[in-house]
Every structure is written in structure tokens, then in C-alpha cells.
Design a protein around this motif. Sequence first.
Motif, PDB file in Angstrom:
ATOM      1  N   TYR A  28      12.751   0.355  -3.269  1.00 40.32           N
ATOM      2  CA  TYR A  28      12.184  -0.920  -3.136  1.00 40.32           C
ATOM      3  C   TYR A  28      12.737  -1.767  -4.188  1.00 40.32           C
ATOM      4  CZ  TYR A  28       8.860  -4.657  -2.779  1.00 40.32           C
ATOM      5  OH  TYR A  28       8.102  -5.806  -2.482  1.00 40.32           O
ATOM      6  N   LEU A  29      12.866  -1.579  -5.463  1.00 38.44           N
ATOM      7  CA  LEU A  29      13.070  -2.088  -6.693  1.00 38.44           C
ATOM      8  C   LEU A  29      14.814  -2.403  -6.472  1.00 38.44           C
ATOM      9  CD1 LEU A  29      11.073  -1.592  -9.375  1.00 38.44           C
ATOM     10  CD2 LEU A  29      12.730  -2.891  -9.944  1.00 38.44           C
ATOM     11  N   ALA A  30      15.470  -1.610  -5.890  1.00 37.19           N
ATOM     12  CA  ALA A  30      16.963  -1.860  -5.765  1.00 37.19           C
ATOM     13  C   ALA A  30      17.263  -2.849  -4.580  1.00 37.19           C
ATOM     14  CB  ALA A  30      17.567  -0.388  -5.072  1.00 37.19           C
ATOM     15  N   VAL A  31      16.236  -3.374  -3.724  1.00 30.50           N
ATOM     16  CA  VAL A  31      16.304  -4.385  -3.057  1.00 30.50           C
ATOM     17  C   VAL A  31      16.506  -5.579  -3.818  1.00 30.50           C
ATOM     18  CG1 VAL A  31      15.214  -5.697  -1.059  1.00 30.50           C
ATOM     19  CG2 VAL A  31      15.372  -3.236  -0.981  1.00 30.50           C
ATOM     20  N   TRP A  32      15.887  -5.915  -4.967  1.00 25.58           N
ATOM     21  CA  TRP A  32      15.708  -6.791  -5.808  1.00 25.58           C
ATOM     22  C   TRP A  32      16.491  -7.118  -6.651  1.00 25.58           C
ATOM     23  CZ3 TRP A  32      12.501 -10.065  -3.002  1.00 25.58           C
ATOM     24  CH2 TRP A  32      11.951  -9.608  -2.257  1.00 25.58           C
ATOM     25  N   GLY A  33      17.662  -6.247  -7.172  1.00 29.01           N
ATOM     26  CA  GLY A  33      18.634  -6.395  -7.929  1.00 29.01           C
ATOM     27  C   GLY A  33      19.046  -5.068  -8.632  1.00 29.01           C
TER      28      GLY A  33
ATOM     29  N   ASN B 133       0.892  -1.187  -0.007  1.00 32.68           N
ATOM     30  CA  ASN B 133       0.057  -0.007   0.003  1.00 32.68           C
ATOM     31  C   ASN B 133       0.869   1.368   0.061  1.00 32.68           C
ATOM     32  OD1 ASN B 133       0.772   0.788   2.812  1.00 32.68           O
ATOM     33  ND2 ASN B 133      -0.824  -0.569   3.622  1.00 32.68           N
ATOM     34  N   GLU B 134       0.357   2.491   0.021  1.00 34.16           N
ATOM     35  CA  GLU B 134       0.891   3.616  -0.196  1.00 34.16           C
ATOM     36  C   GLU B 134       1.925   3.952   1.033  1.00 34.16           C
ATOM     37  OE1 GLU B 134      -1.926   6.557  -0.606  1.00 34.16           O
ATOM     38  OE2 GLU B 134      -2.334   6.075  -2.948  1.00 34.16           O
ATOM     39  N   ARG B 135       1.375   3.616   2.081  1.00 31.85           N
ATOM     40  CA  ARG B 135       2.282   3.721   3.420  1.00 31.85           C
ATOM     41  C   ARG B 135       3.632   2.802   3.349  1.00 31.85           C
ATOM     42  NH1 ARG B 135       2.300   0.916   7.483  1.00 31.85           N
ATOM     43  NH2 ARG B 135       0.206  -0.404   7.015  1.00 31.85           N
ATOM     44  N   GLU B 136       3.296   1.634   3.043  1.00 25.69           N
ATOM     45  CA  GLU B 136       4.498   0.849   2.912  1.00 25.69           C
ATOM     46  C   GLU B 136       5.328   1.160   1.849  1.00 25.69           C
ATOM     47  OE1 GLU B 136       2.333  -3.441   4.021  1.00 25.69           O
ATOM     48  OE2 GLU B 136       1.859  -2.546   2.235  1.00 25.69           O
ATOM     49  N   LEU B 137       5.024   1.687   0.623  1.00 23.21           N
ATOM     50  CA  LEU B 137       5.974   2.218  -0.173  1.00 23.21           C
ATOM     51  C   LEU B 137       6.532   3.318   0.131  1.00 23.21           C
ATOM     52  CD1 LEU B 137       6.750   1.277  -3.007  1.00 23.21           C
ATOM     53  CD2 LEU B 137       5.118   2.447  -3.951  1.00 23.21           C
ATOM     54  N   LEU B 138       5.918   4.352   0.945  1.00 25.23           N
ATOM     55  CA  LEU B 138       6.615   5.511   1.241  1.00 25.23           C
ATOM     56  C   LEU B 138       7.576   5.056   2.191  1.00 25.23           C
ATOM     57  CD1 LEU B 138       3.713   7.677   1.695  1.00 25.23           C
ATOM     58  CD2 LEU B 138       5.351   8.164   0.282  1.00 25.23           C
ATOM     59  N   ALA B 139       7.523   3.952   3.170  1.00 20.67           N
ATOM     60  CA  ALA B 139       8.779   3.616   4.011  1.00 20.67           C
ATOM     61  C   ALA B 139       9.680   3.345   3.244  1.00 20.67           C
ATOM     62  CB  ALA B 139       8.093   2.394   4.741  1.00 20.67           C
ATOM     63  N   TYR B 140      10.047   2.913   2.227  1.00 21.50           N
ATOM     64  CA  TYR B 140      11.161   2.730   1.375  1.00 21.50           C
ATOM     65  C   TYR B 140      11.590   4.129   0.740  1.00 21.50           C
ATOM     66  CZ  TYR B 140      10.583  -2.247   1.402  1.00 21.50           C
ATOM     67  OH  TYR B 140      10.429  -3.614   1.831  1.00 21.50           O
TER      68      TYR B 140
ATOM     69  N   LYS C 252       5.372  11.663  -6.592  1.00 19.57           N
ATOM     70  CA  LYS C 252       6.693  11.565  -6.393  1.00 19.57           C
ATOM     71  C   LYS C 252       7.562  10.910  -5.134  1.00 19.57           C
ATOM     72  CE  LYS C 252      10.753  15.019  -6.633  1.00 19.57           C
ATOM     73  NZ  LYS C 252      11.016  16.156  -6.520  1.00 19.57           N
ATOM     74  N   GLU C 253       6.771  11.045  -4.192  1.00 19.57           N
ATOM     75  CA  GLU C 253       7.416  10.213  -3.032  1.00 19.57           C
ATOM     76  C   GLU C 253       7.007   8.631  -3.059  1.00 19.57           C
ATOM     77  OE1 GLU C 253       5.207  12.017   0.314  1.00 19.57           O
ATOM     78  OE2 GLU C 253       6.601  13.577   0.592  1.00 19.57           O
ATOM     79  N   LEU C 254       6.027   8.311  -3.655  1.00 20.98           N
ATOM     80  CA  LEU C 254       5.885   6.876  -3.911  1.00 20.98           C
ATOM     81  C   LEU C 254       6.839   6.395  -5.018  1.00 20.98           C
ATOM     82  CD1 LEU C 254       2.075   6.799  -4.009  1.00 20.98           C
ATOM     83  CD2 LEU C 254       3.591   5.841  -2.237  1.00 20.98           C
ATOM     84  N   VAL C 255       7.216   7.405  -6.068  1.00 19.75           N
ATOM     85  CA  VAL C 255       8.161   7.003  -6.915  1.00 19.75           C
ATOM     86  C   VAL C 255       9.445   6.839  -6.168  1.00 19.75           C
ATOM     87  CG1 VAL C 255       9.503   7.914  -9.349  1.00 19.75           C
ATOM     88  CG2 VAL C 255       6.836   8.081  -8.925  1.00 19.75           C
ATOM     89  N   GLU C 256      10.044   7.540  -5.490  1.00 21.92           N
ATOM     90  CA  GLU C 256      11.029   7.557  -4.762  1.00 21.92           C
ATOM     91  C   GLU C 256      11.184   6.139  -3.913  1.00 21.92           C
ATOM     92  OE1 GLU C 256      11.245  11.106  -2.689  1.00 21.92           O
ATOM     93  OE2 GLU C 256      11.862  12.148  -4.397  1.00 21.92           O
ATOM     94  N   GLY C 257      10.038   5.822  -3.201  1.00 20.41           N
ATOM     95  CA  GLY C 257       9.970   4.718  -2.553  1.00 20.41           C
ATOM     96  C   GLY C 257      10.259   3.405  -3.538  1.00 20.41           C
TER      97      GLY C 257
ATOM     98  N   SER D 102      18.259   8.871  -3.482  1.00 19.46           N
ATOM     99  CA  SER D 102      17.734   8.268  -4.464  1.00 19.46           C
ATOM    100  C   SER D 102      18.080   8.987  -6.066  1.00 19.46           C
ATOM    101  CB  SER D 102      16.184   8.363  -4.416  1.00 19.46           C
ATOM    102  OG  SER D 102      15.705   7.711  -3.486  1.00 19.46           O
ATOM    103  N   VAL D 103      18.133  10.252  -6.080  1.00 20.78           N
ATOM    104  CA  VAL D 103      18.703  11.101  -7.020  1.00 20.78           C
ATOM    105  C   VAL D 103      19.980  10.655  -7.532  1.00 20.78           C
ATOM    106  CG1 VAL D 103      18.606  13.163  -8.278  1.00 20.78           C
ATOM    107  CG2 VAL D 103      16.864  12.739  -6.825  1.00 20.78           C
ATOM    108  N   SER D 104      21.004  10.779  -6.485  1.00 21.94           N
ATOM    109  CA  SER D 104      22.159  10.657  -7.100  1.00 21.94           C
ATOM    110  C   SER D 104      22.386   9.051  -7.192  1.00 21.94           C
ATOM    111  CB  SER D 104      23.132  11.078  -5.744  1.00 21.94           C
ATOM    112  OG  SER D 104      22.938  10.242  -4.713  1.00 21.94           O
ATOM    113  N   THR D 105      21.822   8.412  -6.715  1.00 23.44           N
ATOM    114  CA  THR D 105      22.032   6.963  -7.114  1.00 23.44           C
ATOM    115  C   THR D 105      21.412   6.740  -8.576  1.00 23.44           C
ATOM    116  OG1 THR D 105      21.671   6.126  -4.836  1.00 23.44           O
ATOM    117  CG2 THR D 105      21.309   4.480  -6.538  1.00 23.44           C
TER     118      THR D 105
END
Length: 176
Positions: free
Chosen positions: A51-56, A3-10, A42-47, A17-20
Motif C-alpha cells: 500500500y505504501l509503495a503506491v504513494w512513493g 480496515n483489515e480486509r482492505e489492507l489485506l487486498a494490497y 504478518k499478512e497486514l504488514v505485507e499489505g 514483497s520480500v524480494s522488493t
Amino acid sequence: MLNERELLAYRGNLQESVSTYKAFSKSAAEVSVFLSHSHKDKELVEGFINYLAVWGRIKVYVDWQDSDMPSATNHETARKIKKKIGELDYFVILATENALKSKWVPWEIGIADAIKPDKIAVFPVADASGKFSGNEYLQLYPRLEVGTLQSGGNILAVFQPNQALSGISIRSWLIR
């Protein structure tokens, strides 16, 4: 489904995020992904990026992080987005309520569907009440969701439309 809250936690630190993203070249990544989304998220996109970085090692392209994009949307914006969709390996829709109301997201999906129909996935994001009510046409595409392994761990998996129980890992789907 997150959900949105969980994604925002990332989300983490915006500057990280931007420099990475800027430091992560396509050659360093295993695959590249065009992220179709609403700018209101925007905040969900950053999350999602974190989140995706965790997987590869996945490079996620986000138009508002691209310094070559025009400052105000116009025909040049559309031309550049269309070109990026074609250049990158995969196309993922961050399917939020805002994205489903966007004028750009359905257009981007149409472009991707014409260019790479087997390399599109939907990442559904539930609202605060835990519901996701996507448009019917999103059901044409595989969806990215967290699945549970038999060993008890979690994995980001790709599920084909109308198949809730058998997915493949994101890594297996992306590296094929």
C-alpha cells in the motif's frame, strides 16, 4: 481509515514483497521507515508495504525480513531494533488490535519518541466491524489516513492529532 480486509487486498504475492524489500536500498528510496507492528499481523504488514509503495519510493524496514536478527528474541534483538529505529528516517506504527496488545510495540514507540518525536506516525487499522480503538498515548502522534482531494481523488495524508479535516500529503510530510 482502512480496515483489515482492505489492507489485506494490497498483500499481493509474499515473495514479491520480500524480494522488493531486499532489493530496495536506502539510497534508492526517498525515505526509510521503521514499521512497528505485531508479528501476528504478518499478512497486514505485507499489505501495508504494498500500500505504501503506491504513494512513493519508501523503504519499509520489518524486523522479521532482516536476516541479521536473531532467530529467537533476546537482548540482541532489542539492541538491533533500537539501533534500526535510530538509523531510519521515520517510525510508523501499524496500529492493529494485535499491535496494541504487543509487548514490543509500546517499547519501540518509547525508543522512537526519545530519538525522533517529530517523525512518528500512526497508521490506524480498523477491525472487521470498522472500529479502531487505539490507546490514548497514540493520540500524541500524527496519523496516516486516506484523505479526499477537492478534485475527487484520494491521497494518503498525515493528520496532526485532533485535526480531522486538514492533512498534508504523505510525500510532503516525509520529504521535509
